[in-house]
Design a protein around this motif. Sequence first.
Motif, PDB file in Angstrom:
ATOM      1  N   ILE A 310      37.430  50.015   4.632  1.00  0.00           N
ATOM      2  CA  ILE A 310      37.533  48.892   5.495  1.00  0.00           C
ATOM      3  C   ILE A 310      38.268  49.897   6.455  1.00  0.00           C
ATOM      4  O   ILE A 310      38.100  48.711   7.754  1.00  0.00           O
ATOM      5  N   ALA A 311      39.034  50.395   6.632  1.00  0.00           N
ATOM      6  CA  ALA A 311      39.806  50.465   7.861  1.00  0.00           C
ATOM      7  C   ALA A 311      38.644  50.907   9.541  1.00  0.00           C
ATOM      8  O   ALA A 311      39.395  50.063  10.028  1.00  0.00           O
ATOM      9  N   PRO A 312      37.573  51.436   8.720  1.00  0.00           N
ATOM     10  CA  PRO A 312      36.788  51.049  10.578  1.00  0.00           C
ATOM     11  C   PRO A 312      36.712  51.151  10.679  1.00  0.00           C
ATOM     12  O   PRO A 312      36.336  50.146  12.671  1.00  0.00           O
ATOM     13  N   LEU A 313      35.758  49.405  10.047  1.00  0.00           N
ATOM     14  CA  LEU A 313      35.508  47.895  10.203  1.00  0.00           C
ATOM     15  C   LEU A 313      36.800  47.561  11.059  1.00  0.00           C
ATOM     16  O   LEU A 313      36.130  46.916  12.409  1.00  0.00           O
ATOM     17  N   VAL A 314      38.610  47.476  10.911  1.00  0.00           N
ATOM     18  CA  VAL A 314      39.281  46.775  10.853  1.00  0.00           C
ATOM     19  C   VAL A 314      39.723  47.357  12.696  1.00  0.00           C
ATOM     20  O   VAL A 314      39.771  47.159  13.999  1.00  0.00           O
ATOM     21  N   THR A 315      39.647  48.763  12.598  1.00  0.00           N
ATOM     22  CA  THR A 315      40.304  49.542  13.776  1.00  0.00           C
ATOM     23  C   THR A 315      38.671  49.080  14.637  1.00  0.00           C
ATOM     24  O   THR A 315      38.746  48.299  15.811  1.00  0.00           O
ATOM     25  N   LEU A 316      36.990  49.333  14.191  1.00  0.00           N
ATOM     26  CA  LEU A 316      36.436  48.824  15.085  1.00  0.00           C
ATOM     27  C   LEU A 316      36.013  46.858  15.932  1.00  0.00           C
ATOM     28  O   LEU A 316      36.355  46.893  17.068  1.00  0.00           O
ATOM     29  N   TYR A 317      36.912  46.081  14.567  1.00  0.00           N
ATOM     30  CA  TYR A 317      37.653  45.048  15.581  1.00  0.00           C
ATOM     31  C   TYR A 317      38.323  44.464  15.833  1.00  0.00           C
ATOM     32  O   TYR A 317      37.968  43.669  17.437  1.00  0.00           O
ATOM     33  N   ILE A 318      39.143  44.975  16.321  1.00  0.00           N
ATOM     34  CA  ILE A 318      40.699  45.550  17.481  1.00  0.00           C
ATOM     35  C   ILE A 318      39.683  45.631  18.522  1.00  0.00           C
ATOM     36  O   ILE A 318      40.139  44.446  19.308  1.00  0.00           O
ATOM     37  N   VAL A 319      39.325  46.675  18.642  1.00  0.00           N
ATOM     38  CA  VAL A 319      38.682  47.178  19.623  1.00  0.00           C
ATOM     39  C   VAL A 319      37.667  46.189  20.387  1.00  0.00           C
ATOM     40  O   VAL A 319      38.051  45.767  21.712  1.00  0.00           O
ATOM     41  N   LEU A 320      36.783  46.121  20.304  1.00  0.00           N
ATOM     42  CA  LEU A 320      36.254  44.633  20.594  1.00  0.00           C
ATOM     43  C   LEU A 320      35.806  44.172  19.854  1.00  0.00           C
ATOM     44  O   LEU A 320      35.258  42.781  19.820  1.00  0.00           O
ATOM     45  N   GLN A 321      37.025  42.980  19.839  1.00  0.00           N
ATOM     46  CA  GLN A 321      37.663  41.651  19.264  1.00  0.00           C
ATOM     47  C   GLN A 321      37.008  40.977  19.900  1.00  0.00           C
ATOM     48  O   GLN A 321      36.490  39.289  19.576  1.00  0.00           O
ATOM     49  N   ARG A 322      36.764  41.263  21.560  1.00  0.00           N
ATOM     50  CA  ARG A 322      36.043  39.668  22.189  1.00  0.00           C
ATOM     51  C   ARG A 322      34.895  39.962  22.219  1.00  0.00           C
ATOM     52  O   ARG A 322      34.643  38.192  21.957  1.00  0.00           O
ATOM     53  N   TYR A 323      34.317  40.699  21.960  1.00  0.00           N
ATOM     54  CA  TYR A 323      33.048  40.655  21.376  1.00  0.00           C
ATOM     55  C   TYR A 323      32.492  39.306  20.547  1.00  0.00           C
ATOM     56  O   TYR A 323      30.891  39.353  20.403  1.00  0.00           O
ATOM     57  N   PHE A 324      33.006  39.314  19.233  1.00  0.00           N
ATOM     58  CA  PHE A 324      33.211  38.775  17.913  1.00  0.00           C
ATOM     59  C   PHE A 324      33.314  37.658  18.365  1.00  0.00           C
ATOM     60  O   PHE A 324      32.368  36.795  17.985  1.00  0.00           O
ATOM     61  N   ILE A 325      34.475  37.972  18.549  1.00  0.00           N
ATOM     62  CA  ILE A 325      34.584  36.007  18.667  1.00  0.00           C
ATOM     63  C   ILE A 325      34.386  35.498  20.044  1.00  0.00           C
ATOM     64  O   ILE A 325      34.379  33.974  20.032  1.00  0.00           O
ATOM     65  N   GLU A 326      33.969  35.854  21.266  1.00  0.00           N
ATOM     66  CA  GLU A 326      33.393  35.133  21.518  1.00  0.00           C
ATOM     67  C   GLU A 326      31.750  34.797  21.739  1.00  0.00           C
ATOM     68  O   GLU A 326      30.606  34.720  22.523  1.00  0.00           O
ATOM     69  N   SER A 327      30.837  35.816  20.797  1.00  0.00           N
ATOM     70  CA  SER A 327      30.181  36.162  19.778  1.00  0.00           C
ATOM     71  C   SER A 327      29.304  35.132  19.736  1.00  0.00           C
ATOM     72  O   SER A 327      28.149  34.764  20.819  1.00  0.00           O
ATOM     73  N   VAL A 328      29.208  33.398  19.569  1.00  0.00           N
ATOM     74  CA  VAL A 328      28.148  32.831  19.625  1.00  0.00           C
ATOM     75  C   VAL A 328      28.033  31.962  20.945  1.00  0.00           C
ATOM     76  O   VAL A 328      27.347  31.724  21.828  1.00  0.00           O
ATOM     77  N   GLU A 329      29.393  32.095  22.104  1.00  0.00           N
ATOM     78  CA  GLU A 329      28.901  32.017  23.331  1.00  0.00           C
ATOM     79  C   GLU A 329      28.061  32.520  23.980  1.00  0.00           C
ATOM     80  O   GLU A 329      27.416  32.598  24.331  1.00  0.00           O
ATOM     81  N   ARG A 330      28.055  34.066  23.895  1.00  0.00           N
ATOM     82  CA  ARG A 330      27.712  35.156  24.561  1.00  0.00           C
ATOM     83  C   ARG A 330      25.814  34.436  24.187  1.00  0.00           C
ATOM     84  O   ARG A 330      24.820  34.535  24.940  1.00  0.00           O
ATOM     85  N   THR A 331      25.433  34.239  22.994  1.00  0.00           N
ATOM     86  CA  THR A 331      24.439  34.112  23.191  1.00  0.00           C
ATOM     87  C   THR A 331      23.481  32.741  23.196  1.00  0.00           C
ATOM     88  O   THR A 331      22.418  32.488  23.153  1.00  0.00           O
ATOM     89  N   GLY A 332      24.367  31.795  23.683  1.00  0.00           N
ATOM     90  CA  GLY A 332      23.708  30.705  23.897  1.00  0.00           C
ATOM     91  C   GLY A 332      23.746  29.615  22.430  1.00  0.00           C
ATOM     92  O   GLY A 332      22.619  29.248  22.777  1.00  0.00           O
ATOM     93  N   LEU A 333      23.626  30.640  21.324  1.00  0.00           N
ATOM     94  CA  LEU A 333      23.129  29.744  20.472  1.00  0.00           C
ATOM     95  C   LEU A 333      23.652  28.517  20.028  1.00  0.00           C
ATOM     96  O   LEU A 333      22.950  27.648  19.330  1.00  0.00           O
ATOM     97  N   VAL A 334      24.439  27.874  20.610  1.00  0.00           N
ATOM     98  CA  VAL A 334      24.540  26.466  20.991  1.00  0.00           C
ATOM     99  C   VAL A 334      24.694  25.206  21.590  1.00  0.00           C
ATOM    100  O   VAL A 334      24.025  25.089  22.843  1.00  0.00           O
ATOM    101  N   GLY A 335      24.192  25.123  22.837  1.00  0.00           N
ATOM    102  CA  GLY A 335      24.101  25.018  23.850  1.00  0.00           C
ATOM    103  C   GLY A 335      22.973  24.953  24.801  1.00  0.00           C
ATOM    104  O   GLY A 335      22.671  25.165  26.295  1.00  0.00           O
TER     105      GLY A 335
END
Lengths: 335, 297
Positions: A310-335
């Motif tokens: 899981i280390a590679p994924l955690v590294t990826l996540y920490i570097v790109l956390q903004r993209y993951f956390i804003e993901s649903v907003e970015r896709t306009g899935l909700v509104g």
Amino acid sequence: MSDNLNTRSIGARFQQTPAKAALERLQKLFTPRNLGGLLVSLGRLGVLIGVSYAILFPLLAKIATSFMAEIDIFDKTVHWIPKHFTLDNYRNAIKYMKYPSAFVNSLALTLGLSLLQLASCTVVGYGFARFDWRGREVLFAAVLFTLVVPPQMIMIPLYLNYRYFDFFGLAKEMQLNLLGTYWPLVLMASTATGVKNGLFVYIMRQYFRGMSRDLEEAAYIDGAGVFRTFFSVMLPSAVPAMVVVFLFAFVWQWNDYFFVNIFAGNRHLLPNALAQLTGEYSRDLTVAGTEHVMRAYGSLLNNAGSLLLIAPLVTLYIVLQRYFIESVERTGLVG
Amino acid sequence: MAVRLKKGHREALSGIVFTLPFTIGFILLFLRPFVQAIVFSFSRLNIGAGGYTLEFVGLGNYKNALFVQPEFVRTWVETTGMMIVNVPLILAFSFFSAILLNQPFKGRTVARVIYFLPVILASGIVLQLEQDNYFIESLQDLEETVSGFMSLETLGVFLMKLKLPARMLEFIMAAVQQAPVIIRNSGVQILVFLAGLQSIPPSLYEAAQVEGGTSWENFWNITFPMLSPLILTNIVYTIVDSLANPQNELVKLIRSSAFGPPGYGVSTAMAVLYFLGTFAVLLITIGIVSRWVFYHE
């Protein structure tokens, strides 16, 4: 109450003594409103600490244990900080998983499959979002249907189809064994039927639906065809949603063991290597220990191996956390 | 008129071409095995050297799964029951977490990163190894010593002193025991609610402020109804997510039956029953929830 208010307003009119000013400041600080705010902050802090504890505890405990020697697990006085600090667990896990090559293979496969999924889900999502034809609703219902059927249900027929692959009944006499190759995974990824791909089709459809039609209309008037419009006008504007789909595809594909194990269980990939880690290690043991000890050390090995997976994924996540956390907003899935 | 018709045709053709990859994949890699699975569940499968043959056995596999296999019905009921208990808990937790994480406070980014971490960590093989693991047992020992304040026994004793009704006590204890599971399965749902919160037009709250609404009233009259369509989305996601969870006991049973003694046919029969049960739960939930969902516009 009104008395209190009166004296205060009168007091403000006259010159104030320092003591009075201090008292007043205190009164201002402890108004019911401020107190409420303080309580809310404290409550929030408590909840945040509790939840973070529940999430981080297992991970931190794993990390702490991964540096312990075998005696430390049996030692009841050892908590968190190992008495016999060692890197042997990692050393052995890397050696017996053949980590570097497994990592490269897994990375290549995961990258390839998630790019294929991205391509297929984007194209299909666009088709659903922009064109209307008889049967569209039925086909979209089919997309949702693929999500609610447990993969275990179609596991055995899929397994047999690939074991005796006859081009889906087209060439009965040809029976190839596709198990142990990447073909089944590639076929699934390129036809938008891979791991949670229905969700990605849904995300892309929602995103394209939310885009203005003006750009496309302009391109059509300029004489561009449907495909040219899609590739040169729509795709560049869809990058935010595509990043999200790609990241999720990558994470879920990396974490997938179900399909990888069925179709490519003999391949030298990280999840397979981790599953066989203790077996590989015990085969190499020159002195046979008692089974109990082997189990204990096996779990230490598995623990270090899991962290390496899981280390590679955690590294990826920490570097790109903004993209993951804003993901649903970015896709306009909700509104 | 002729031009219009042509345009319609072209549009239909484009749509069919763009969705073609899925259509092919759906028919060949999904629908075909799906139908085969149903056929298998009524058959005995004989695997030979050059392929496999089927032998029709009627409801035999279903009877075997339901009345002969000792584990199946119990595991099925437990898994479904667990899902029915977990869905509302996950929903409530992710709903309030989203509201919490939407407030401005110091360290909000870090908190969001932690809340969403379980989605990244949910690795199939790691979860599978963590099941019956010797090491995990010693970990749990550690957990108990570290978290004296959260130990279940202490909580049980405390609740007994409050003289709560036994049933309520049982529910609270079960919920606390489930807490880590709930928290770890709420990541995506929190994201969906968070995005929903940010899409509520601020003008609604401004209007409420002019009218003198308290934050309690705002919550029930604005926030809750505006998020209600997402509650449905999240219920569906949570149920679907539980199907693919590697720690799902029934899934493990179906898998081990396929490659173990009862064989392919019985395993497929179990899978079909599981699918039908979950599908029914899904439809009933959608039916109930969509009645009180509020759609803006």
